[in-house]
Design an enzyme around this catalytic site. Structure first.
Site, PDB file in Angstrom:
ATOM      1  N   SER A 252      14.309 -12.595 -60.586  1.00  0.00           N
ATOM      2  CA  SER A 252      15.535 -12.389 -60.872  1.00  0.00           C
ATOM      3  C   SER A 252      16.042 -10.856 -60.960  1.00  0.00           C
ATOM      4  O   SER A 252      14.851 -10.353 -61.010  1.00  0.00           O
ATOM      5  CB  SER A 252      15.371 -12.557 -62.533  1.00  0.00           C
ATOM      6  OG  SER A 252      16.495 -12.085 -63.174  1.00  0.00           O
TER       7      SER A 252
ATOM      8  N   TYR B 230      11.419 -10.131 -70.774  1.00  0.00           N
ATOM      9  CA  TYR B 230      12.004 -11.027 -69.522  1.00  0.00           C
ATOM     10  C   TYR B 230      11.802  -9.827 -68.500  1.00  0.00           C
ATOM     11  O   TYR B 230      11.401 -10.683 -67.291  1.00  0.00           O
ATOM     12  CB  TYR B 230      13.793 -11.350 -69.520  1.00  0.00           C
ATOM     13  CG  TYR B 230      13.937 -11.982 -68.254  1.00  0.00           C
ATOM     14  CD1 TYR B 230      13.833 -13.734 -68.913  1.00  0.00           C
ATOM     15  CD2 TYR B 230      14.738 -11.880 -67.728  1.00  0.00           C
ATOM     16  CE1 TYR B 230      14.577 -14.769 -67.965  1.00  0.00           C
ATOM     17  CE2 TYR B 230      15.568 -12.545 -66.404  1.00  0.00           C
ATOM     18  CZ  TYR B 230      14.737 -13.548 -66.746  1.00  0.00           C
ATOM     19  OH  TYR B 230      15.561 -14.604 -65.552  1.00  0.00           O
TER      20      TYR B 230
END
Length: 257
Positions: free
Chosen positions: A142, A155
């Site tokens: 990501s 995350y």
């Protein structure tokens, strides 16, 4: 060579979002696909959907953070295929909240699913990957792995580490013929981002930072994954492909006159 004919591919987290789109994309390109998801109901439903489209694939239910389930996946591939051409580590999770509000159990679960599971699955399937002619691993990271995009620190930590895991394994396993790459999407229409993108203020903030002025479609990410799985990408290794609509390339979006 612009196909995946006869390629045997494992896609984790295959019933939703990018994983769902990747299953369909790779099947259309001629691959044999095994996909996983935690929900037995979703696995069965997606298998039926694919069958009706003339794109049969096999789904197995289970949490990839579960060591026993990972071993069962390895056993299935060994028994049915005897080889694995491509591993797509797509399964992931997130909890959005301020750092001080996370419990130990919450952030450990995020790290376990997003980082440890891809590492352990790659290790457990290494012996099957080396049996393939041109094996590849694609890790779904990501932009949160190298920029703060307000996803929550655990995350971001997990994706940053996954990007480095990609580079390290690419260097170490090149001698085994295994190419390892990562894909880092910006905001994409998936179940992970649905709630955030339904917030009009948040959506406009995302769009204001994106030169292409839209969020990505899961199918666009699936196309990149398919390319990284193809033999045509045979000289790409250790890379993190950033698919962000130009977001990370810009400092100012207002034209300078």
């Amino acid at each position: 060579m612009w196909n995946l004919h006869r390629k045997k591919i494992l896609i984790t987290g295959g019933t939703r979002g990018i994983g769902h789109a990747t299953v369909i994309e790779t099947l259309k390109l001629g691959a044999q696909v095994l996909f996983t998801a935690r929900s037995k109901t979703e696995v069965a439903s997606f298998e039926q959907e694919l069958q009706e489209q003339g794109l049969p694939a096999t789904g197995l239910a289970g949490d990839m953070a579960d060591a026993q389930r990972r071993q069962e996946i390895s056993n299935w591939i060994n028994a049915h295929w005897g080889v694995l051409d491509v591993l797509v580590n797509n399964a992931g999770m997130n909890i959005r909240k301020p750092t001080l509000e996370f419990t130990v159990q919450e952030y450990q679960k995020i790290l376990e699913v997003n980082l440890i599971a891809p590492f352990e699955l790659s290790r457990s399937l290494h012996h099957l990957l080396v049996q393939a002619k041109h094996p590849a691993i694609v890790n779904i990271a990501s932009v949160a792995g190298f920029l703060d995009v307000q996803t929550g620190s655990p995350y971001a930590m997990s994706k940053a580490a996954l990007i480095q895991q990609t580079k390290s394994l690419a260097a170490e396993w090149a001698k085994d013929g295994i190419r390892v790459n990562a894909l880092s999407p910006w905001f994409t229409e998936t179940s992970l981002t649905e709630a955030l993108l339904l917030n009009e203020a948040k959506l406009q903030d995302v769009l204001s930072r994106t030169p292409l002025q839209r969020v990505a479609r899961a199918e666009e990410m699936a196309a990149i994954i398919a390319f990284l799985a193809m033999d045509h990408s045979s000289y790409i290794a250790g890379q993190n492909i950033i698919a962000d609509g130009g977001m990370s390339a810009t400092a100012l979006l207002t034209p300078v006159i």
